[in-house]
Design a protein around this motif. Structure first.
Motif, short mmCIF file in Angstrom:
data_model
loop_
_atom_site.label_atom_id
_atom_site.label_comp_id
_atom_site.label_asym_id
_atom_site.label_seq_id
_atom_site.Cartn_x
_atom_site.Cartn_y
_atom_site.Cartn_z
N LEU A 1 79.35 79.86 -26.11
CA LEU A 1 79.16 80.66 -25.11
C LEU A 1 77.61 80.52 -24.58
N SER A 2 76.81 80.88 -25.49
CA SER A 2 75.44 80.79 -25.19
C SER A 2 74.97 79.67 -24.88
N HIS A 3 75.45 78.48 -25.41
CA HIS A 3 75.13 77.24 -25.25
C HIS A 3 75.46 76.85 -23.87
N VAL A 4 76.74 77.23 -23.58
CA VAL A 4 77.23 76.72 -22.11
C VAL A 4 76.51 77.40 -21.04
N CYS A 5 76.37 78.74 -21.32
CA CYS A 5 75.53 79.34 -20.41
C CYS A 5 74.05 79.02 -19.98
N SER A 6 73.54 78.66 -20.90
CA SER A 6 72.14 78.21 -20.71
C SER A 6 72.09 76.50 -20.15
N ARG A 7 73.20 75.84 -20.33
CA ARG A 7 73.19 74.71 -19.89
C ARG A 7 73.77 74.94 -18.18
N TYR A 8 74.62 75.67 -17.78
CA TYR A 8 75.05 75.54 -16.24
C TYR A 8 74.68 76.65 -15.73
N THR A 9 74.09 77.81 -16.27
CA THR A 9 73.36 78.86 -15.20
C THR A 9 72.08 78.69 -15.10
N ARG A 10 71.50 78.32 -13.95
CA ARG A 10 69.98 78.35 -13.88
C ARG A 10 69.22 79.62 -13.76
N LYS A 11 69.76 80.64 -12.64
CA LYS A 11 69.20 81.83 -12.51
C LYS A 11 70.11 82.95 -12.91
N ARG A 12 69.39 83.86 -13.62
CA ARG A 12 70.32 85.04 -14.09
C ARG A 12 70.39 85.89 -13.00
N ARG A 13 71.23 86.31 -12.54
CA ARG A 13 71.39 87.51 -11.49
C ARG A 13 71.42 88.81 -12.30
N LEU A 14 71.37 89.87 -11.26
CA LEU A 14 71.59 91.21 -11.87
C LEU A 14 72.98 91.57 -11.55
N LEU A 15 73.57 92.23 -12.53
CA LEU A 15 74.91 92.89 -12.37
C LEU A 15 74.69 93.90 -11.26
N GLN A 16 75.93 93.79 -10.45
CA GLN A 16 76.22 94.90 -9.37
C GLN A 16 77.45 95.76 -10.15
N PRO A 17 77.41 97.03 -9.49
CA PRO A 17 78.74 97.83 -9.95
C PRO A 17 79.88 97.26 -9.74
N ASP A 18 80.03 96.38 -8.75
CA ASP A 18 81.51 95.79 -8.49
C ASP A 18 81.70 94.52 -9.75
N ASP A 19 80.64 94.22 -10.36
CA ASP A 19 80.93 93.33 -11.37
C ASP A 19 81.58 94.14 -12.22
N LEU A 20 81.32 95.50 -12.73
CA LEU A 20 81.78 96.08 -13.77
C LEU A 20 83.12 96.72 -13.75
N ARG A 21 84.03 96.75 -12.72
CA ARG A 21 85.29 97.10 -12.54
C ARG A 21 86.16 96.89 -13.89
N HIS A 22 86.32 95.63 -14.17
CA HIS A 22 86.99 95.22 -15.35
C HIS A 22 86.57 95.40 -16.52
N LEU A 23 85.45 96.17 -16.91
CA LEU A 23 85.07 96.77 -18.19
C LEU A 23 85.51 98.23 -18.30
N VAL A 24 86.59 98.49 -19.45
CA VAL A 24 87.05 99.69 -19.63
C VAL A 24 86.17 100.22 -20.81
N VAL A 25 85.92 101.55 -20.54
CA VAL A 25 85.02 102.27 -21.80
C VAL A 25 85.76 103.10 -22.60
N ASP A 26 85.49 102.96 -23.87
CA ASP A 26 85.86 103.95 -24.91
C ASP A 26 84.47 104.64 -25.40
N ASP A 27 84.36 105.76 -24.96
CA ASP A 27 83.02 106.52 -25.51
C ASP A 27 83.11 106.85 -26.90
N THR A 28 84.67 107.31 -27.34
CA THR A 28 84.61 107.84 -28.70
C THR A 28 84.25 106.74 -29.79
#
Length: 283
Positions: free
Chosen positions: A19-46
């Protein structure tokens, strides 16, 4: 178990490195996460757990397990939770609901995992589920009618109104039509994993695969110290989409469209180390 654990650790280490190899090869500019990007992340605080759900990759069962983990004893058996209830948004918290400091703290310290699947097999699974089953009328109305209108020559009035007989080739033309994504983002059932879960911005600790679902799921549950009674449901589905079945769907798709479709999902192939399916005629 000790030996098994260490060989599993090695597998997951390799997946993270890929993953990190492909990411460094294909993504030039790191963008900031927006709240909308996080809708699919389910949280278990326990248990300090973040799960990015990908439709058509055992996500109903994972949501059921997350409800057991976060339910303070309200649920015991994941399979006792009806499928529709697992998808009720209020039953699980999404990371997008937290404040920015809370989001950052969780991204830093929680165990983050995602499950992926061979991209075209996942696509055929989505097509079969959403367009060939009579009860999915909402999908037929919303997407089917549009697909028929744009990608069928001389559609019948009935097809235009109901959209319940979309062929796989029509679905492919719809995905590749530039207007589709200009008008709105892809539906989550056929959106690319990298667009749903942002694996080049969020560093996942575990990348589970549908092909090794049982052992990867148990590995995650062990890592977070889940109660031994919490078991990931064994897959009993005889209707599941297989590689052979996927190959049949592509028999009537021309090499030109096969290549374009492969290119659409290419990033998922690279990131998650899937090889080009042997049935594709794109060599």
């Amino acid at each position: 178990p000790q030996f098994e654990q260490s060989s599993l650790q090695a597998v997951h280490q390799q997946r993270r490195e890929m993953l990190s190899h492909v990411c460094s090869r294909y993504t030039r500019k790191r963008r900031l996460l927006q709240p909308d990007d996080l809708r699919h992340l389910v949280v278990d605080d326990t248990h300090g757990l973040l799960y990015c759900y990908v439709p058509k990759v055992a996500c109903t069962n994972w949501k059921r397990v997350m409800m057991v983990l976060t339910g303070q004893g309200k649920y015991r058996d994941p399979l006792a939770i009806p499928a529709h209830e697992a998808h009720v948004p209020s039953n699980l918290r999404s990371l997008s609901e937290y404040s920015v400091p809370e989001i950052n703290a969780r991204l830093r310290t929680y165990l983050k995992f995602v499950f992926v699947r061979e991209p075209l097999e996942r696509l055929v699974s989505a097509y079969r589920n959403k367009f060939t089953l009579s009860y999915n009328t909402a999908f037929h109305k919303r997407y089917g009618t549009r697909i028929v209108r744009r990608h069928r020559r001389e559609p019948s009035q009935r097809a235009l109104e109901r959209g319940d007989d979309v062929r796989f080739d029509e679905f492919v033309y719809y995905l590749l039509d530039p207007r589709t994504q200009q008008e709105e983002p892809f539906n989550e059932h056929w959106e690319r994993v990298h667009s749903l879960c942002h694996p080049c911005i969020i560093h996942y600790d575990v990348v589970g695969k549908y092909e090794t679902l049982a052992q990867d799921a148990n590995y995650v549950l062990q890592l977070v110290g889940a109660d031994a009674s919490v078991k990931f449901p064994a897959s009993s589905k005889t209707t599941r989409t297989t590689d052979n079945m996927t190959a049949q769907f592509f028999q009537d798709i021309s090499p030109f469209y096969q290549r374009r479709l492969f290119n659409l999902y290419k990033m998922d192939y690279l990131l998650f180390n899937y090889s080009i399916p042997s049935y594709l005629r794109i060599r």
